[in-house]
Design a protein around this motif. Structure first.
Motif, PDB file in Angstrom:
ATOM      1  N   VAL A  40       0.834  -1.208   0.000  1.00 22.24           N
ATOM      2  CA  VAL A  40       0.000   0.000   0.000  1.00 22.24           C
ATOM      3  C   VAL A  40       0.869   1.257   0.000  1.00 22.24           C
ATOM      4  O   VAL A  40       0.417   2.329  -0.392  1.00 22.24           O
TER       5      VAL A  40
ATOM      6  N   GLU B 152      -2.802   1.013  -8.447  1.00 19.09           N
ATOM      7  CA  GLU B 152      -3.687   0.423  -7.439  1.00 19.09           C
ATOM      8  C   GLU B 152      -3.585   1.200  -6.131  1.00 19.09           C
ATOM      9  O   GLU B 152      -4.585   1.470  -5.478  1.00 19.09           O
ATOM     10  N   THR B 153      -2.374   1.588  -5.753  1.00 18.82           N
ATOM     11  CA  THR B 153      -2.171   2.348  -4.523  1.00 18.82           C
ATOM     12  C   THR B 153      -2.889   3.682  -4.596  1.00 18.82           C
ATOM     13  O   THR B 153      -3.545   4.095  -3.639  1.00 18.82           O
TER      14      THR B 153
ATOM     15  N   ASN C 171      -5.506   4.386  -6.282  1.00 18.22           N
ATOM     16  CA  ASN C 171      -6.930   4.091  -6.169  1.00 18.22           C
ATOM     17  C   ASN C 171      -7.326   3.834  -4.712  1.00 18.22           C
ATOM     18  O   ASN C 171      -8.358   4.314  -4.244  1.00 18.22           O
ATOM     19  N   ILE C 172      -6.503   3.091  -3.983  1.00 17.89           N
ATOM     20  CA  ILE C 172      -6.790   2.810  -2.567  1.00 17.89           C
ATOM     21  C   ILE C 172      -6.821   4.101  -1.765  1.00 17.89           C
ATOM     22  O   ILE C 172      -7.766   4.369  -1.028  1.00 17.89           O
ATOM     23  N   TRP C 173      -5.781   4.929  -1.908  1.00 15.65           N
ATOM     24  CA  TRP C 173      -5.680   6.144  -1.101  1.00 15.65           C
ATOM     25  C   TRP C 173      -6.742   7.174  -1.458  1.00 15.65           C
ATOM     26  O   TRP C 173      -7.232   7.891  -0.593  1.00 15.65           O
TER      27      TRP C 173
ATOM     28  N   HIS D 199      -9.737   6.591  -2.354  1.00 14.98           N
ATOM     29  CA  HIS D 199     -11.035   6.135  -1.859  1.00 14.98           C
ATOM     30  C   HIS D 199     -11.035   5.966  -0.332  1.00 14.98           C
ATOM     31  O   HIS D 199     -12.042   6.230   0.325  1.00 14.98           O
ATOM     32  N   PHE D 200      -9.931   5.535   0.227  1.00 13.68           N
ATOM     33  CA  PHE D 200      -9.856   5.266   1.657  1.00 13.68           C
ATOM     34  C   PHE D 200      -9.834   6.556   2.480  1.00 13.68           C
ATOM     35  O   PHE D 200     -10.584   6.684   3.448  1.00 13.68           O
TER      36      PHE D 200
END
Length: 60
Positions: free
Chosen positions: A42, A48-49, A51-53, A55-56
């Motif tokens: 992460v 992908e990272t 996208n994670i950050w 949204h998170f």
């Protein structure tokens, strides 16, 4: 100081066909990654990272 070794990420040519995603050329975790490797990934810069950050953080 705590030093963490980030897991090695693979290119699309290094993963089996079943794991490949259209449009993602780099940043794959090895198919048998440990939970710790997944968590540490992460903090590596991949699409992908991002996208994670994106949204998170707002969800928090």
């Amino acid at each position: 100081m705590l030093s963490l070794k980030l897991p090695r990420l693979l290119s699309i040519n290094q993963v089996p066909k079943g794991y490949q995603e259209q449009g993602i050329l780099f940043g794959y975790r090895p198919p048998r990654s440990s939970a710790a490797d997944c968590l540490l990934s992460v903090f590596q810069m991949t699409n992908e990272t991002l996208n994670i950050w994106t949204h998170f953080v707002p969800a928090w």
